[in-house]
Motif scaffolding. Structure first.
Motif, PDB file in Angstrom:
ATOM      1  N   GLU A   9      39.440  39.762  41.076  1.00 42.88           N
ATOM      2  CA  GLU A   9      38.429  39.648  40.051  1.00 42.88           C
ATOM      3  C   GLU A   9      39.060  39.921  38.683  1.00 42.88           C
ATOM      4  OE1 GLU A   9      38.401  41.591  42.635  1.00 42.88           O
ATOM      5  OE2 GLU A   9      36.727  40.975  43.914  1.00 42.88           O
ATOM      6  N   GLY A  10      38.530  39.248  37.671  1.00 44.17           N
ATOM      7  CA  GLY A  10      39.002  39.526  36.316  1.00 44.17           C
ATOM      8  C   GLY A  10      40.169  38.644  35.930  1.00 44.17           C
ATOM      9  N   ALA A  11      40.621  38.809  34.720  1.00 40.69           N
ATOM     10  CA  ALA A  11      41.685  37.966  34.183  1.00 40.69           C
ATOM     11  C   ALA A  11      43.029  38.355  34.762  1.00 40.69           C
ATOM     12  CB  ALA A  11      41.723  38.098  32.658  1.00 40.69           C
ATOM     13  N   GLY A  26      32.568  37.679  43.486  1.00 37.63           N
ATOM     14  CA  GLY A  26      33.629  38.614  43.806  1.00 37.63           C
ATOM     15  C   GLY A  26      33.124  39.896  44.423  1.00 37.63           C
ATOM     16  N   GLY A  27      31.926  39.868  45.035  1.00 33.96           N
ATOM     17  CA  GLY A  27      31.318  41.101  45.459  1.00 33.96           C
ATOM     18  C   GLY A  27      31.533  41.481  46.903  1.00 33.96           C
ATOM     19  N   ARG A  28      32.370  40.812  47.639  1.00 32.25           N
ATOM     20  CA  ARG A  28      32.539  41.149  49.044  1.00 32.25           C
ATOM     21  C   ARG A  28      33.352  42.421  49.181  1.00 32.25           C
ATOM     22  NH1 ARG A  28      34.506  36.105  52.382  1.00 32.25           N
ATOM     23  NH2 ARG A  28      36.376  36.602  51.255  1.00 32.25           N
ATOM     24  N   PRO A  29      32.918  43.319  50.045  1.00 36.04           N
ATOM     25  CA  PRO A  29      33.698  44.540  50.270  1.00 36.04           C
ATOM     26  C   PRO A  29      34.965  44.246  51.017  1.00 36.04           C
ATOM     27  CG  PRO A  29      31.840  44.438  51.788  1.00 36.04           C
ATOM     28  CD  PRO A  29      31.680  43.293  50.833  1.00 36.04           C
ATOM     29  N   GLY A 245      33.160  49.285  41.423  1.00 35.83           N
ATOM     30  CA  GLY A 245      32.874  47.887  41.735  1.00 35.83           C
ATOM     31  C   GLY A 245      34.011  47.145  42.392  1.00 35.83           C
ATOM     32  N   VAL A 246      35.172  47.770  42.501  1.00 37.98           N
ATOM     33  CA  VAL A 246      36.332  47.130  43.118  1.00 37.98           C
ATOM     34  C   VAL A 246      36.925  48.098  44.142  1.00 37.98           C
ATOM     35  CG1 VAL A 246      38.513  45.925  42.766  1.00 37.98           C
ATOM     36  CG2 VAL A 246      36.801  45.956  40.943  1.00 37.98           C
ATOM     37  N   PRO A 247      36.457  48.052  45.381  1.00 38.23           N
ATOM     38  CA  PRO A 247      36.957  48.983  46.392  1.00 38.23           C
ATOM     39  C   PRO A 247      38.368  48.628  46.826  1.00 38.23           C
ATOM     40  CG  PRO A 247      35.483  47.399  47.399  1.00 38.23           C
ATOM     41  CD  PRO A 247      35.440  47.137  45.917  1.00 38.23           C
ATOM     42  N   GLY A 248      38.940  49.514  47.612  1.00 41.68           N
ATOM     43  CA  GLY A 248      40.267  49.259  48.172  1.00 41.68           C
ATOM     44  C   GLY A 248      41.374  49.762  47.286  1.00 41.68           C
ATOM     45  N   ARG A 273      47.542  44.323  45.757  1.00 48.50           N
ATOM     46  CA  ARG A 273      46.972  43.064  45.274  1.00 48.50           C
ATOM     47  C   ARG A 273      46.257  43.259  43.939  1.00 48.50           C
ATOM     48  NH1 ARG A 273      41.846  40.434  46.187  1.00 48.50           N
ATOM     49  NH2 ARG A 273      41.232  42.139  47.524  1.00 48.50           N
ATOM     50  N   HIS A 274      45.387  44.278  43.869  1.00 44.76           N
ATOM     51  CA  HIS A 274      44.594  44.485  42.650  1.00 44.76           C
ATOM     52  C   HIS A 274      45.490  44.643  41.422  1.00 44.76           C
ATOM     53  CE1 HIS A 274      40.951  44.867  44.969  1.00 44.76           C
ATOM     54  NE2 HIS A 274      41.438  45.864  45.672  1.00 44.76           N
ATOM     55  N   ALA A 275      46.525  45.447  41.548  1.00 45.50           N
ATOM     56  CA  ALA A 275      47.337  45.799  40.374  1.00 45.50           C
ATOM     57  C   ALA A 275      48.119  44.614  39.837  1.00 45.50           C
ATOM     58  CB  ALA A 275      48.286  46.941  40.714  1.00 45.50           C
TER      59      ALA A 275
END
Length: 549
Positions: A9-11, A26-29, A245-248, A273-275
């Motif tokens: 999610e996000g740029a 983008g809301g799936r856990p 809003g962004v688990p994991g 992945r998120h970072a």
């Protein structure tokens, strides 16, 4: 069983819009117990934390065998560690490449990371204990191509949720036959084992795959422990953690610059992945790790360090399953020695270019011309880099020899029976209606009055070929090919036809004379293949702003 991840999610850090394979909100856990979205199949996600590690450790298993090949000293014991299986369990028409002028042929090895939960160790590492009895999925799939002259190597990975044609396969253990289907590529492993995945790759690429190797969760961890530390690099401080809003999050926390990671921290790097900002950027971080690991292993004195050598060889043979024709340590040693000859600056790692699947937002499709450009380089044994210069000793690598160009005499044109098949469907375009009839009429006008269209359902092949069932029809097949402008290198013997058969591929959608595509040039990769060389020591990851500290 597992399904596709959503992209971040996000740029993205580079400012581009993020690529996604999931719903726009983008809301799936996330996590092993997260509900599955997308196609409604209801299969749990599971094992995300270990898939990233599987990606690296599968390739690592081969690299270790190349670096620590002297493991044959423990021949009997290590042979007992190896689990073997059938090379191909599916219908495939791929044929070995013709030798170059020096008699050399390329070597292709398919690496598969399995999400099997068939053991307590795999359940503990991969989560999803309720899925223990489910067939495994091949979530990580990579093809290593070693050039015929052994001077360069290429690695191509296919995202696990890429939709492809999977051929008819038979499970060698149970005898269960699975009909041909069109599905995401990771399901091929559950439809006849690694041999089915191999046949799927052969039909997709037109490349003959010599061997397969697989590794599961427990094997990945075993390999990671055996390797030790690997240097990684980030441009900003990184902390991959759960945010509102962004688990994991993997838990990776590093300061900017270079850091040697091992154990749990290495796993965190590989699953982050998120970072990074997206799944695609995660694959880049994994390839950076792999490249650094190649350099690390090459710099270690494993040949004279018996203890180190033992640890690496033990871990590799306990972690791998291999196709039966390389099912001994001696054969793996020989294979590893061939891989070892390629210097890091001639090893190029890429990802298959893909586009969103219009039928399912969670899936991808090979990206048409860009994907075909990658397969073309592999089929023609053209280096993924441009560092090799001109090969004056072995000109015409992969081209037909003089003996192949001068076949047996053909029958008179009007006595040659020819069947024409429409295989113009591609991953991104439907079949051209009436194409088989058009080419049959073209042949009839040229004097091949026994040419007729195949009235069965249209197939899908990237390249046009002419097939024949036995040597006594080789001259006839070449005569037919010549009349249509099809090169002799595309005339192949096949047990899948009963007579001379022209298969009109996706590369010939119009016109009565085949125009052979321009041969690929060394290093001519599409930009979205995201090529990385194993000698890129300065590569660093940018950190997506919310995960900086």
């Amino acid at each position: 069983m597992t399904r596709s991840d959503v992209y971040e999610e996000g740029a993205r850090p580079d400012g581009a819009a993020p690529r996604r394979s999931g719903p726009p909100d983008g809301g799936r856990p996330e996590g092993p117990d997260a509900p599955e979205g997308g196609d409604g199949a209801g299969r749990p996600r599971g094992g995300r934390a270990r898939r990233a590690l599987r990606w690296s450790a599968t390739t690592l298993a081969v690299l270790i065998l190349g670096t620590a090949g002297a493991g044959y000293l423990y021949y009997d014991h290590l042979n007992d560690n190896l689990v073997k299986g059938e090379r191909s369990s599916g219908d495939s028409k791929a044929e070995r490449s013709a030798p170059n002028a020096a008699g050399q042929t390329p070597l292709n090895i398919l690496l598969i990371g399995s999400d099997s939960r068939a053991s307590d160790a795999n359940v503990a590492l991969g989560g999803g204990k309720d899925n223990r009895g489910n067939p495994p999925l091949g979530d990580v799939q990579m093809l290593i191509h070693l050039a015929a002259d052994r001077r360069s190597a290429a690695v191509v990975s296919i995202p696990r949720d890429t939709r492809v044609d999977i051929p008819r396969c038979t499970d060698p253990d149970t005898g269960t036959a699975y009909p041909a289907t069109n599905d995401i590529i990771n399901t091929s492993l559950a439809r006849g084992g690694p041999g089915c995945t191999l046949a799927t790759w052969e039909n997709l690429t037109g490349v003959y795959v010599d061997h397969w190797m697989t590794i599961d969760f427990a094997g990945v961890v075993r390999m990671a422990d055996a390797v030790g530390g690997v240097e990684v690099c980030v441009r900003q401080n990184v902390w991959d953690r759960a945010l509102p809003g962004v688990p994991g999050g993997s838990g990776l926390k590093l300061r900017a610059g270079r850091t040697k990671v091992e154990g749990e921290q290495a796993l965190q790097w590989l699953r982050t992945r998120h970072a990074w900002g997206s799944d695609i950027l995660r694959t880049r971080a994994q390839r950076m790790y792999m490249n650094s690991m190649i350099r690390t292993l090459r710099g270690q004195n494993v040949f004279t360090d018996t203890g180190r050598l033992t640890d690496l060889a033990e871990a590799a043979t306990k972690s791998l399953q291999v196709s039966e024709e390389i099912g001994s340590v001696k054969k793996l040693y020989d294979l590893g020695m061939q891989l070892r000859t390629v210097p890091p600056d001639r090893i190029t790692m890429t990802t298959l270019p893909t586009v969103p699947d219009p039928q399912n937002a969670n899936h991808l499709l090979p990206a048409g011309d860009d994907a075909e450009q990658v397969w073309s380089l592999l089929r023609d044994d053209v280096p993924f880099d441009d560092k090799g210069g001109t090969d004056t000793k072995n000109p015409g690598n992969g081209k037909a020899s003089r003996e192949q160009r001068t076949a047996d005499p053909s029958a008179p044109d009007d006595e040659i029976g020819v069947l024409v098949r429409n295989a113009t469907r591609s991953a991104t375009e439907g079949p051209v209606s009436g194409r088989a009839s058009a080419i049959a009429q073209e042949l009839a006008a040229k004097g091949f009055t026994r040419a007729a269209p195949d009235t069965s359902a249209a197939g899908a092949e990237e390249r046009t070929v002419v097939r024949y069932p036995a040597d006594d029809l080789k001259g006839d097949a070449q005569r037919v090919a010549k009349s249509l402008g099809i090169p002799v290198s595309s005339v192949r013997r096949s047990a899948g036809v009963s007579g001379v058969t022209v298969v009109v591929g996706a590369d010939w959608r119009e016109g009565g004379t085949y125009r052979e595509p321009e041969p690929p040039k060394a290093g001519d990769l599409p930009d979205d293949a995201d090529a990385l060389s194993a000698d890129e020591k300065g590569a660093c990851m940018d950190v997506y702003a919310p995960y900086r500290w």
